[in-house]
Design an enzyme around this catalytic site. Structure first.
Site, PDB file in Angstrom:
ATOM      1  N   TRP A 183      11.538  99.103  40.591  1.00  0.00           N
ATOM      2  CA  TRP A 183      11.044  99.589  39.299  1.00  0.00           C
ATOM      3  C   TRP A 183      12.123 100.510  38.760  1.00  0.00           C
ATOM      4  CZ3 TRP A 183       9.704 104.116  36.759  1.00  0.00           C
ATOM      5  CH2 TRP A 183       8.826 103.994  35.668  1.00  0.00           C
ATOM      6  N   LYS A 232      -7.831 102.788  30.096  1.00  0.00           N
ATOM      7  CA  LYS A 232      -7.897 101.442  30.654  1.00  0.00           C
ATOM      8  C   LYS A 232      -7.480 100.406  29.613  1.00  0.00           C
ATOM      9  CE  LYS A 232      -7.903 102.091  34.052  1.00  0.00           C
ATOM     10  NZ  LYS A 232      -8.030 103.469  34.440  1.00  0.00           N
ATOM     11  N   GLY A 262      12.737 105.987  45.467  1.00  0.00           N
ATOM     12  CA  GLY A 262      12.917 107.407  45.183  1.00  0.00           C
ATOM     13  C   GLY A 262      14.036 107.635  44.192  1.00  0.00           C
ATOM     14  N   CYS A 312       8.549 101.604  43.862  1.00  0.00           N
ATOM     15  CA  CYS A 312       9.090 100.326  44.302  1.00  0.00           C
ATOM     16  C   CYS A 312       8.443  99.923  45.616  1.00  0.00           C
ATOM     17  CB  CYS A 312      10.599 100.441  44.479  1.00  0.00           C
ATOM     18  SG  CYS A 312      11.429 101.341  43.157  1.00  0.00           S
ATOM     19  N   HIS A 339     -12.605 116.573  13.073  1.00  0.00           N
ATOM     20  CA  HIS A 339     -11.446 117.460  12.945  1.00  0.00           C
ATOM     21  C   HIS A 339     -10.132 116.689  12.967  1.00  0.00           C
ATOM     22  CE1 HIS A 339     -13.916 121.073  13.205  1.00  0.00           C
ATOM     23  NE2 HIS A 339     -14.545 120.512  14.217  1.00  0.00           N
TER      24      HIS A 339
END
Length: 617
Positions: A73, A494, A100, A2, A513
């Site tokens: 966030w 990306k 946090g 954040c 494979h």
């Protein structure tokens, strides 16, 4: 992850805070909020972007010369207006913003509920606000002499987890309290004013004098009492004031449509800045001053362990190939998140290299601390000066890539690879694996890399044309061999990060494979196929793809005819020594991802669900 901004001084706080939040948008977020002090506490917060917050406060009273602001966030509770920061304690005494995770929040919440506290949100941060208030009011009810700062300090001692917090209180509205443990906070010092931020980008235009808070630091800043710094245990700390070395132009778009595109095009300069002063003018020596104290340990190391996350992990894989090839030292590359949660075998003879653009990556930082506990020598490769990893490692190297604002890392990756390349060459030379003549040849080749990347960037328009063919594609496969396998991983990362197209990177020989089952006329396969010792093998892989009607996008050495005749699309790069091929070949993959994402209408600088600096688990 954040973003935090704070201001206390004589100016109007709101414009500074809003601009600061916009500077921090690159970190990734889902809501934003602001608290202002002007005789009373005023709080405005909104799910969505900072621009949504601006619209929300139109017509509101945003006066005041003290304030804190936040971009969130989500970790605890879905994105919503209620869960956005700042958070207010139940009785309104305290307002807090927090980066946090409070690990023991559920236990603290239960104790507070038992004491009559009710909660309006799903966040761990509201628990912290109420804990501070409870301690403050309980002490005062018992006639204990306790002030606001002491209540915050006592509360933080009960917290298990990570935090960077700013706190306001209606009982002492002329001060901001800051505390840090595991989540970065920087304090900017101006003339009769102070700035707070989770990194330096929001404050660089106001001051060049900063204090980087350490874990356990506790700061009190008030209009009356000025500034004081102590530990969470109330021990005084002598603050170390440092000078910011960031140009405001470096955090502006500079005419580019997106920060990511700007940073892709900055790579020649970023790489040059990374080896400038480290390659001797005669191109016959490498000086890594930050590793001087540990160079003997490095030369004599029996094992090197590289830890990183995401793009930094891919850079570490390139380092593994190069260090083993040129220095003949065994190398292991670990995800920081895996390393910290198992019981790794480490001794005091081991070297651990932690790679992080931000220097604050939570899992990598935890790996650093674990390695130090086990007695290993720990080195850092970071971009952000003053960040946690450089301060907690025994030695290290800054990449000097400059601020990287785009969430998807580009110039940080190539700068990290440049440092690892120099380290591999230097160790190989000091160990006698590389002769003096070959050492000079390698350094000369490295010195040419910025010019060669400049040439690669000239194919940008062609890559845009290629990208137009694949905007409806749902899957991509990326293949590379040897030191180019990590480039395949990075190219795939990306694309998936910014275009939301599923993509996977594989060693080319592993295609048969399993992944070969996916190849048909709808599957584009990006093959990194420059001329090196695996060239004939990669030709065979391409033949296998074409036999199954796969679409081949080949990154080839300029002038290549064999692969060019088989590929559906070819992207040429300059001829380069094979150890340096990752620095060249990753650039067209960055551009391909960028253009596909833009054509699909994606926000390349702020891709969904991602954050620039992952400072929580």
């Amino acid at each position: 992850m954040c973003g935090i901004v704070g201001y206390i001084g004589e100016k109007d706080a709101y414009p500074i805070l809003i601009k600061g939040l916009k500077r921090l948008e690159y970190r990734g977020y889902d809501s934003a909020g602001i608290a202002l002090v002007d005789g009373r506490l005023k709080i405005y917060k909104k799910k969505g972007k900072v621009s949504d917050l601006e619209k929300f406060v139109e017509g509101e009273d945003v006066s005041g010369s003290i304030g804190i602001a936040h971009t969130r966030w989500a970790t605890h509770g879905e994105p919503s207006d209620a869960n956005a920061h700042p958070h207010t304690s139940m009785k309104g005494k305290f307002v807090i913003i927090h980066n946090g995770i409070i690990e023991n929040y559920s236990r603290l919440k239960k104790r507070l509920e038992d004491r009559g506290y009710k909660f309006r949100t799903d966040t761990d941060t509201e628990v912290l606000a109420n804990l501070i208030e409870y301690i403050y009011l309980k002490a005062r009810e018992g006639n204990r002499k306790i002030n606001v700062a002491e209540a915050v300090m006592l509360a933080m001692r009960k917290v298990i987890g990570t935090y960077g917090v700013l706190v306001l209180s209606e009982d002492d509205p002329d001060q901001i309290i800051a505390a840090r443990n595991g989540s970065p906070l920087v304090i900017g010092i101006g003339k009769n004013e102070y700035f707070f931020a989770s990194d330096a980008t929001p404050i660089v235009e106001y001051t060049k004098s900063v204090i980087y808070m350490n874990d356990g630091d506790f700061a009190i800043v008030s209009k009356k009492g000025g500034f004081s710094l102590k530990t969470i245990s109330n021990e005084p700390v002598n603050p170390a004031v440092e000078k910011l070395d960031i140009d405001i132009a470096a955090i502006e778009k500079g005419g580019y449509d997106h920060f990511m595109l700007k940073e892709i095009f900055e790579q020649p300069q970023a790489i040059n800045d990374t080896f400038r002063g480290r390659l001797s003018s005669a191109l016959d020596n490498i000086v890594l001053g930050g590793l001087h104290s540990v160079m003997d340990k490095l030369v004599n190391a029996k094992r090197i362990i590289i830890v990183g996350c995401g793009t930094s992990w891919h850079a570490g894989l390139v380092g593994e190939y190069l260090i083993e090839e040129y220095a003949r030292i065994p190398v292991e590359v670990e995800y920081g998140s895996e390393f910290r949660y198992r019981n790794p075998i480490l001794t005091d003879e081991d070297i651990v290299i932690a790679i992080s653009q931000s220097g604050e990556t939570a899992d990598t930082l935890a790996a650093v601390r674990l390695a130090k506990e086990r007695g290993a020598t720990v080195l850092g490769i970071c971009n952000v000066v003053g960040s946690s990893i450089p301060r907690e490692t025994d030695a290290g190297v800054y990449t000097h890539a400059g601020p990287e604002i785009g969430v998807a890392s580009t110039k940080a990756f190539t700068s990290q690879v440049t440092v690892l390349t120099m380290l591999a060459y230097l160790l190989g030379y000091k160990k006698g694996v590389i002769s003096q003549n070959n050492f000079k040849i390698l350094l000369k080749e490295l010195n040419f890399i910025p010019n060669k990347i400049t040439e690669v960037l000239k194919v940008n328009d062609y890559i845009l044309d290629v990208a137009r063919k694949f905007i409806e594609t749902t899957n991509f496969l990326y293949l590379g061999r040897g030191v180019l396998f990590p480039v395949a991983l990075e190219g795939a990362l990306k694309l998936k990060e910014i275009s939301y197209i599923h993509a996977e990177g594989y060693p080319a020989a592993e295609m048969k494979h399993g992944p070969i089952a996916l190849i048909d006329e709808n599957m584009p396969v990006v093959v990194i196929a420059t001329k090196d010792k695996s060239y004939e093998k990669i030709v065979s892989n391409i033949q296998e793809i074409k036999a199954r009607n796969g679409i081949v996008i080949a990154v080839v050495t300029k002038g290549d005819e064999t692969i060019s005749s088989m590929a559906d699309y070819k992207i040429e790069v300059e001829e380069v020594h094979e150890s340096l091929a990752p620095l060249l070949t990753v650039v067209p993959l960055q551009l391909l991802a960028y253009h596909v994402a833009v054509l699909r209408g994606c926000n390349v600088d702020q891709p969904r669900n991602l954050a620039k600096s992952v400072t929580v688990e």
